[in-house]
Design a protein around this motif. Structure first.
Motif, short mmCIF file in Angstrom:
data_model
loop_
_atom_site.label_atom_id
_atom_site.label_comp_id
_atom_site.label_asym_id
_atom_site.label_seq_id
_atom_site.Cartn_x
_atom_site.Cartn_y
_atom_site.Cartn_z
N ALA A 1 -6.40 10.08 19.98
CA ALA A 1 -5.78 11.16 19.21
C ALA A 1 -4.27 11.15 19.28
O ALA A 1 -3.61 11.84 18.50
N ASP A 2 -3.71 10.38 20.21
CA ASP A 2 -2.25 10.31 20.31
C ASP A 2 -1.65 9.18 19.47
O ASP A 2 -0.44 8.97 19.49
N SER A 3 -2.49 8.47 18.72
CA SER A 3 -2.02 7.27 18.04
C SER A 3 -1.72 7.40 16.55
O SER A 3 -1.10 6.48 15.98
N PRO A 4 -2.12 8.45 15.84
CA PRO A 4 -1.76 8.54 14.42
C PRO A 4 -0.26 8.38 14.20
O PRO A 4 0.55 8.96 14.91
N THR A 5 0.09 7.59 13.19
CA THR A 5 1.48 7.21 12.95
C THR A 5 1.79 7.32 11.46
O THR A 5 0.93 7.04 10.62
N LEU A 6 3.01 7.75 11.16
CA LEU A 6 3.45 7.83 9.76
C LEU A 6 4.22 6.56 9.40
O LEU A 6 5.25 6.26 10.01
N LEU A 7 3.70 5.85 8.43
CA LEU A 7 4.37 4.65 7.91
C LEU A 7 5.11 5.05 6.64
O LEU A 7 4.49 5.51 5.67
N ILE A 8 6.43 4.90 6.65
CA ILE A 8 7.27 5.39 5.56
C ILE A 8 7.99 4.21 4.89
O ILE A 8 8.56 3.35 5.59
N HIS A 9 7.96 4.17 3.57
CA HIS A 9 8.68 3.16 2.79
C HIS A 9 9.93 3.83 2.22
O HIS A 9 9.86 4.58 1.24
N ASP B 1 0.81 -1.22 0.00
CA ASP B 1 0.00 0.00 0.00
C ASP B 1 0.85 1.27 0.00
O ASP B 1 0.32 2.36 -0.25
N VAL B 2 2.14 1.13 0.29
CA VAL B 2 3.01 2.30 0.39
C VAL B 2 4.10 2.18 -0.67
O VAL B 2 4.91 1.25 -0.64
N SER B 3 4.13 3.11 -1.60
CA SER B 3 5.12 3.06 -2.67
C SER B 3 6.50 3.43 -2.12
O SER B 3 6.64 4.06 -1.07
N ILE B 4 7.54 3.07 -2.85
CA ILE B 4 8.91 3.38 -2.43
C ILE B 4 9.09 4.90 -2.38
O ILE B 4 8.76 5.61 -3.33
N GLY B 5 9.59 5.40 -1.24
CA GLY B 5 9.75 6.83 -1.05
C GLY B 5 8.48 7.52 -0.61
O GLY B 5 8.46 8.75 -0.45
N GLY B 6 7.42 6.75 -0.39
CA GLY B 6 6.14 7.33 0.01
C GLY B 6 5.86 7.13 1.50
O GLY B 6 6.60 6.45 2.21
N GLN B 7 4.77 7.73 1.95
CA GLN B 7 4.36 7.59 3.35
C GLN B 7 2.86 7.74 3.45
O GLN B 7 2.23 8.44 2.64
N ILE B 8 2.25 7.09 4.42
CA ILE B 8 0.82 7.22 4.69
C ILE B 8 0.62 7.31 6.20
O ILE B 8 1.49 6.93 6.99
N THR B 9 -0.53 7.84 6.57
CA THR B 9 -0.90 7.89 7.99
C THR B 9 -1.70 6.65 8.33
O THR B 9 -2.66 6.31 7.62
N VAL B 10 -1.31 5.98 9.40
CA VAL B 10 -2.00 4.76 9.83
C VAL B 10 -2.48 4.93 11.27
O VAL B 10 -2.00 5.80 12.01
N PHE B 11 -3.42 4.07 11.65
CA PHE B 11 -4.05 4.14 12.96
C PHE B 11 -4.11 2.74 13.57
O PHE B 11 -3.97 1.73 12.87
#
Length: 374
Positions: free
Chosen positions: A258-266, A236-246
């Motif tokens: 509200a303290d749990s949003p996390t950035l998943l980075i490839h 789901d995350v392309s190389i060099g990309g990032q998404i917000t996960v919960f």
């Protein structure tokens, strides 16, 4: 008023007064104190030369009304803080009015006290015109008595002793302000700030864990999900990309966590290798990566804003609020701006179905610093 024209010397510097003369009134002491400080009272006139007139009582009632408004608004703030529905719920409801009502009643409380005092000073205190001349040197011992006369005269000028309506209304208004000041302590008795409603037993302080704690999932690792609740796969995350996960738990994508949003980075492979070498410098981060993927808390360690602006070429994460920057390939170390602490890293893994999971909660508290943070 003094007729126009320059002050004569005998007007500016009258003979010195014996401050121990028992015939002197308090106002005489005030005038002598001012004269010795180089301040000459050239005009002094009460707003109401005849006490107790209908006009004076009308002014007193208007001022008392402002003080009573402060009392009523302060009492309303107190009641709303304690009894108004405040827990977050989706949709519309009375809880949505909680913060606006607190702001409105607090504003009315402070406005009532403030405008009441201003009106008292402008409409009831005597009108005075004084001229001050510059001087040098210290004060002699007689200044002690003169200063005492000045302070007691201030109380006389307010004539608060013969204005019981204003005196009582002011006391009530200040009582409302005092009630507002006690609410932080009372609030801690109503709701334990260190425990969240519905929190499973054994999780401890709410500031020390997030929705990725296995305790919210019956002791099992928590999946990483999109905002719509669907699980996240590596693809789901392309190389060099990032998404917000919960956290994939009930209400995990809402403000309840509200303290749990996390950035998943490839990361690109070369950047991931750089990060792997640097992970050894932070013991709690040694085993947080999965492949070329890294997950950092989205909550800025400066003031809690969402640090989500990702510069792919420099591998920096920017917080738009106060311009803090974090180096992704060096354990999210702050390299610019007011933030002084690294972004916590979430330990990653992939379950048997190929979805990302958190092997454990964050090893350190997320967000800005607080008193109890280890």
């Amino acid at each position: 008023m003094r007729p126009p024209g320059p002050l004569l010397r005998e007007q500016v510097e009258p003979p010195e007064v014996d401050v121990h003369d028992p015939r002197l009134t308090r106002f005489d002491l005030v005038k002598e104190s001012a004269r010795r400080d180089g301040v000459h009272i050239v005009h002094y006139e009460p707003q109401f030369p005849v006490p107790g007139t209908r006009a004076e009582r009308r002014v007193e009632r208007s001022i008392a009304l402002l003080f009573l408004l402060a009392f009523v608004a302060g009492a309303a703030f107190f009641a709303i803080f304690i009894w108004w529905p405040w827990r977050y719920e989706t949709g519309s409801g009375l809880n949505k009015l909680y913060t606006p009502l607190l702001g409105l009643t607090l504003a009315l409380t402070l406005a009532g006290i403030g405008f009441g005092i201003i009106s008292f000073v402008k409409k009831l205190l005597p009108v005075e015109v004084a001229v001050e001349h510059r001087h040098t040197g210290g004060s002699d011992p007689a200044e002690y008595r003169l200063t005492g006369g000045l302070l007691t005269s201030i109380a006389d000028e307010t004539a608060i002793q013969r204005r019981p309506l204003i005196k009582g209304a002011l006391a009530a208004g200040l009582l409302g302000v005092g009630a507002v000041a006690t609410l932080p302590l009372i609030g801690a008795l109503i709701k334990n700030p260190h425990k969240m409603a519905g929190q499973p037993e054994g999780l401890g302080d709410v500031f020390m864990h997030t929705g990725f704690n296995p305790g919210y999932n019956n002791g099992n690792p928590v999946r990483l999900v999109h905002e719509d609740g669907t699980p996240v796969r590596p693809s789901d995350v392309s190389i060099g990309g990032q998404i917000t996960v919960f956290p994939g738990i009930p209400d995990g994508t809402t403000n309840k966590f509200a303290d749990s949003p996390t950035l998943l980075i490839h990361l690109r492979t070369s950047d991931a290798d750089t990060l792997r070498r640097n992970l050894a410098n932070v013991p709690v981060n040694r085993d947080v990566m999965w492949g070329d993927y890294i997950a950092y808390s989205k909550i800025c360690t400066h003031a809690g804003c969402p640090a989500s602006l990702y510069e792919q070429q420099t591998n920096r994460l920017l917080c738009p609020c106060h311009q803090s920057q974090f180096q992704i390939t060096d354990n999210a170390r702050p390299i610019f701006g007011p933030a002084t602490r690294r972004l916590p890293a979430l330990p990653l893994d992939v379950d048997d179905e190929g979805f990302f999971i958190a092997k454990s909660d964050y090893a350190v508290p997320v967000g800005p610093g607080f008193w109890e943070r280890p």
